[in-house]
Structure formats: C-alpha cells, structure tokens
Design a protein around this motif. Structure first.
Motif, short mmCIF file in Angstrom:
data_model
loop_
_atom_site.label_atom_id
_atom_site.label_comp_id
_atom_site.label_asym_id
_atom_site.label_seq_id
_atom_site.Cartn_x
_atom_site.Cartn_y
_atom_site.Cartn_z
N GLN A 169 0.82 -1.21 0.00
CA GLN A 169 0.00 0.00 0.00
C GLN A 169 0.85 1.26 0.00
OE1 GLN A 169 -3.19 0.00 -0.68
NE2 GLN A 169 -3.02 -2.21 -0.77
N ALA A 170 1.94 1.26 0.75
CA ALA A 170 2.82 2.43 0.81
C ALA A 170 3.45 2.70 -0.55
CB ALA A 170 3.89 2.23 1.88
N ILE A 171 3.91 1.65 -1.23
CA ILE A 171 4.52 1.83 -2.54
C ILE A 171 3.48 2.27 -3.57
CG2 ILE A 171 5.66 0.66 -4.46
CD1 ILE A 171 7.27 -0.92 -2.40
N LEU A 172 2.31 1.67 -3.55
CA LEU A 172 1.26 2.06 -4.49
C LEU A 172 0.89 3.54 -4.33
CD1 LEU A 172 -1.10 -1.06 -4.37
CD2 LEU A 172 0.45 -0.38 -6.24
N HIS A 173 0.78 3.97 -3.10
CA HIS A 173 0.46 5.37 -2.82
C HIS A 173 1.57 6.27 -3.36
CE1 HIS A 173 -1.51 8.66 -0.78
NE2 HIS A 173 -0.36 9.00 -0.24
N PHE A 174 2.82 5.87 -3.14
CA PHE A 174 3.96 6.64 -3.62
C PHE A 174 3.95 6.73 -5.15
CE2 PHE A 174 8.38 7.01 -5.02
CZ PHE A 174 8.80 8.12 -4.30
N LEU A 175 3.68 5.61 -5.82
CA LEU A 175 3.64 5.60 -7.28
C LEU A 175 2.60 6.57 -7.82
CD1 LEU A 175 3.83 1.75 -7.97
CD2 LEU A 175 5.69 3.43 -8.18
N LYS A 176 1.43 6.58 -7.20
CA LYS A 176 0.37 7.49 -7.65
C LYS A 176 0.76 8.94 -7.42
CE LYS A 176 -3.22 4.07 -7.03
NZ LYS A 176 -4.23 3.52 -6.15
N ASP A 177 1.30 9.23 -6.24
CA ASP A 177 1.70 10.61 -5.92
C ASP A 177 2.79 11.12 -6.86
OD1 ASP A 177 -0.11 10.70 -3.86
OD2 ASP A 177 1.37 10.51 -2.27
N GLU A 178 3.69 10.24 -7.26
CA GLU A 178 4.82 10.64 -8.10
C GLU A 178 4.49 10.67 -9.60
OE1 GLU A 178 8.12 11.52 -7.14
OE2 GLU A 178 7.06 11.73 -5.24
N GLY A 179 3.35 10.14 -9.99
CA GLY A 179 3.02 10.09 -11.41
C GLY A 179 3.98 9.18 -12.17
N THR A 180 4.23 8.01 -11.60
CA THR A 180 5.23 7.08 -12.12
C THR A 180 4.77 6.39 -13.40
OG1 THR A 180 5.93 6.67 -9.84
CG2 THR A 180 6.57 5.04 -11.47
N ASN A 181 5.70 6.23 -14.35
CA ASN A 181 5.45 5.48 -15.59
C ASN A 181 5.90 4.04 -15.48
OD1 ASN A 181 6.72 8.33 -16.76
ND2 ASN A 181 4.71 7.80 -17.54
N LEU A 182 6.96 3.80 -14.66
CA LEU A 182 7.55 2.47 -14.58
C LEU A 182 8.05 2.21 -13.16
CD1 LEU A 182 8.58 -0.14 -16.04
CD2 LEU A 182 10.75 1.09 -16.38
N LEU A 183 7.67 1.06 -12.63
CA LEU A 183 8.19 0.58 -11.36
C LEU A 183 9.16 -0.56 -11.65
CD1 LEU A 183 8.28 0.24 -8.25
CD2 LEU A 183 6.29 -1.29 -8.49
N VAL A 184 10.37 -0.46 -11.11
CA VAL A 184 11.37 -1.51 -11.28
C VAL A 184 11.57 -2.18 -9.93
CG1 VAL A 184 13.73 -2.05 -11.99
CG2 VAL A 184 12.49 -0.17 -13.10
N ILE A 185 11.42 -3.51 -9.91
CA ILE A 185 11.57 -4.25 -8.66
C ILE A 185 12.47 -5.46 -8.88
CG2 ILE A 185 9.47 -3.55 -7.46
CD1 ILE A 185 8.01 -5.84 -8.68
N GLY A 186 13.22 -5.79 -7.85
CA GLY A 186 14.06 -6.97 -7.90
C GLY A 186 13.25 -8.21 -7.59
N LEU A 187 13.48 -9.26 -8.35
CA LEU A 187 12.80 -10.53 -8.13
C LEU A 187 13.69 -11.44 -7.30
CD1 LEU A 187 11.30 -11.14 -11.67
CD2 LEU A 187 10.20 -10.10 -9.68
N HIS A 188 13.11 -12.07 -6.32
CA HIS A 188 13.83 -12.94 -5.40
C HIS A 188 13.67 -14.40 -5.80
CE1 HIS A 188 14.16 -9.53 -2.65
NE2 HIS A 188 12.91 -9.27 -2.96
N GLN A 189 14.64 -15.20 -5.46
CA GLN A 189 14.50 -16.64 -5.64
C GLN A 189 13.43 -17.13 -4.67
OE1 GLN A 189 16.05 -18.57 -7.87
NE2 GLN A 189 16.93 -16.71 -8.72
N HIS A 190 12.68 -18.11 -5.11
CA HIS A 190 11.62 -18.66 -4.26
C HIS A 190 12.20 -19.59 -3.20
CE1 HIS A 190 7.21 -18.37 -4.95
NE2 HIS A 190 7.64 -17.49 -5.81
#
Length: 144
Positions: free
Chosen positions: A97-118
């Motif tokens: 929720q915190a990241i989603l809120h941040f993305l909306k506030d910033e007007g983000t076009n792309l979110l880059v996230i690291g994928l972890h091994q399962h």
C-alpha cells in the motif's frame, strides 16, 4: 517512453540489481529516477523490549531510518556515476500500500523491482511483488 521511473530499494542483492537496471533505463530514456524504500513495522518482540526500555522502539525506528538513508545516499552516488540524478524517499506503512500510494503521488510510468529466488521465507515477498504488479498504476519491470 518513460519519464518517471521508480525503483523499490532495500539492502538485498536483487534490489541492488534492480537499481542498476533502473539507472540504465533512466539514462537511456532521459527520465527522472526515484528510489523508494519502506520503513516497516517493528518486530513483534519489540513489545517485550518496551518493558525494559520504553524508548527502545523509537531508537530502533531511528536506526532503521538511518540505515535506509545511508542506502539511499549510496544509491544516489552510484546513479550520479552513470549521469543520472536519483531522488530517494522513505515511506512508512504496509509494503504494498505504501509503494502504491507513492507511485500514484509521483506520477510514475515504470516501477522496477528486484525478483527474489523462491524459498519458504521469500515466498511472502513474492506475494508482495505480485500484489504490486496487479495494482500498480504503471508498468512494472521485474529484474532477476
């Protein structure tokens, strides 16, 4: 194509790889780059620590904030080495929720996230990645 790129940042190697990728993309697209990290909840054992030292939770939270700030400073220097200015932000709340809120506030076009091994512990993190991808108001790039 992308004008505002946000990368989720923490001290895990996967996140560091994602930051490097986001920096390269920001440079190639001449886009703004922002790094966001979460100042999460304190562990449950904190309730026991309060009995001994009522100020301990505040000190623990401040230590976490300081560590996150140092992480952002290092990331910013790395980005500058590649000709990109990176803004760092530390947000509080539940991860997704915190990241989603941040993305909306910033007007983000792309979110880059690291994928972890399962594995057993990290499967919970994978769930967070899935939730982010489903609800993000922008494109999402997962980096191995």
């Amino acid at each position: 194509m992308f004008t505002k790129i946000v990368v989720a940042l923490n001290d895990l190697p996967e996140s560091q790889r994602a930051f490097r990728t986001a920096t390269e993309l920001a440079r190639a697209c001449n886009a703004e780059l922002a790094a966001v990290s979460i100042l999460g909840d304190l562990p449950a054992c904190t309730s026991f620590v309060i009995v001994v030292d009522p100020n301990a939770p505040n000190a623990m939270k401040e230590d976490r904030r300081r560590a996150q700030s140092e992480l952002h400073e290092k990331a910013s220097l790395l980005a500058l080495e590649h000709g990109v200015r990176a803004k760092g932000s530390i947000v509080e709340g539940r991860e997704v929720q915190a990241i989603l809120h941040f993305l909306k506030d910033e007007g983000t076009n792309l979110l880059v996230i690291g994928l972890h091994q399962h594995d057993f512990y990290l499967s919970r993190l994978w769930s967070s990645v899935y939730d982010l991808a489903q609800d993000a108001p922008c494109s999402v790039l997962g980096v191995h």
